[in-house]
Design a protein around this motif. Sequence first.
Motif, PDB file in Angstrom:
ATOM      1  N   ASN A  11      28.444  55.691   9.472  1.00 51.52           N
ATOM      2  CA  ASN A  11      28.835  56.804   8.244  1.00 51.52           C
ATOM      3  C   ASN A  11      28.025  56.007   7.129  1.00 51.52           C
ATOM      4  O   ASN A  11      28.385  54.506   6.849  1.00 51.52           O
ATOM      5  N   ASP A  13      26.925  57.238   2.249  1.00 52.03           N
ATOM      6  CA  ASP A  13      27.427  58.508   2.008  1.00 52.03           C
ATOM      7  C   ASP A  13      25.839  59.393   1.695  1.00 52.03           C
ATOM      8  O   ASP A  13      25.734  60.484   1.592  1.00 52.03           O
ATOM      9  N   ARG A  54      29.478  60.357   5.177  1.00 54.56           N
ATOM     10  CA  ARG A  54      31.084  60.179   5.041  1.00 54.56           C
ATOM     11  C   ARG A  54      31.764  60.984   4.651  1.00 54.56           C
ATOM     12  O   ARG A  54      31.287  61.878   4.300  1.00 54.56           O
ATOM     13  N   ASP A  65      35.943  58.597   6.123  1.00 53.01           N
ATOM     14  CA  ASP A  65      35.778  57.272   5.053  1.00 53.01           C
ATOM     15  C   ASP A  65      35.331  56.647   5.319  1.00 53.01           C
ATOM     16  O   ASP A  65      35.104  55.762   4.744  1.00 53.01           O
ATOM     17  N   ASP A  66      35.065  55.891   6.431  1.00 55.71           N
ATOM     18  CA  ASP A  66      34.891  54.788   7.010  1.00 55.71           C
ATOM     19  C   ASP A  66      33.401  54.301   6.640  1.00 55.71           C
ATOM     20  O   ASP A  66      32.624  55.450   6.193  1.00 55.71           O
ATOM     21  N   HIS A  67      32.899  53.303   6.608  1.00 55.79           N
ATOM     22  CA  HIS A  67      31.143  52.615   6.139  1.00 55.79           C
ATOM     23  C   HIS A  67      31.048  51.620   6.711  1.00 55.79           C
ATOM     24  O   HIS A  67      31.589  51.509   7.404  1.00 55.79           O
TER      25      HIS A  67
END
Length: 128
Positions: A11, A13, A54, A65-67
């Motif tokens: 994940n 942005d 994300r 919303d994990d990265h």
Amino acid sequence: MPITASAVSLNVDDVAASSAFLTEHFGFREEAAADGFVSLSRPDAGMNVVYLRRGLASLPEDQRDDHADGVILAFVVDDLEAELARLTAEGVTVTMPLTEEPWGERAFQVTDPNGVIVQLVDWVSAER
């Protein structure tokens, strides 16, 4: 259980930025893409690298919303010094210098625009 393919899914942005980094500097090619998704491959990698944006609604709510923090994409190469020179010449910033570990691993790292670490590795042979 036969496994027919493997992938690592990360994940991030900006899916396009990570995709461009792997295609431009590591020879991956886009196999499939859609809004917020890309799957990259190369015939010798043994796995696909998948980037998901994300917040994507298709992800389980507790993962949206994990990265990809803490993940290292590691690729074993034949000529570590040549890859280091090539990436440096291409303007890629080395974020961990070439190091050698007591167990025989030699590696350096670069980081993609989303903070995903890519590590290139070789192993010290008994002849060295």
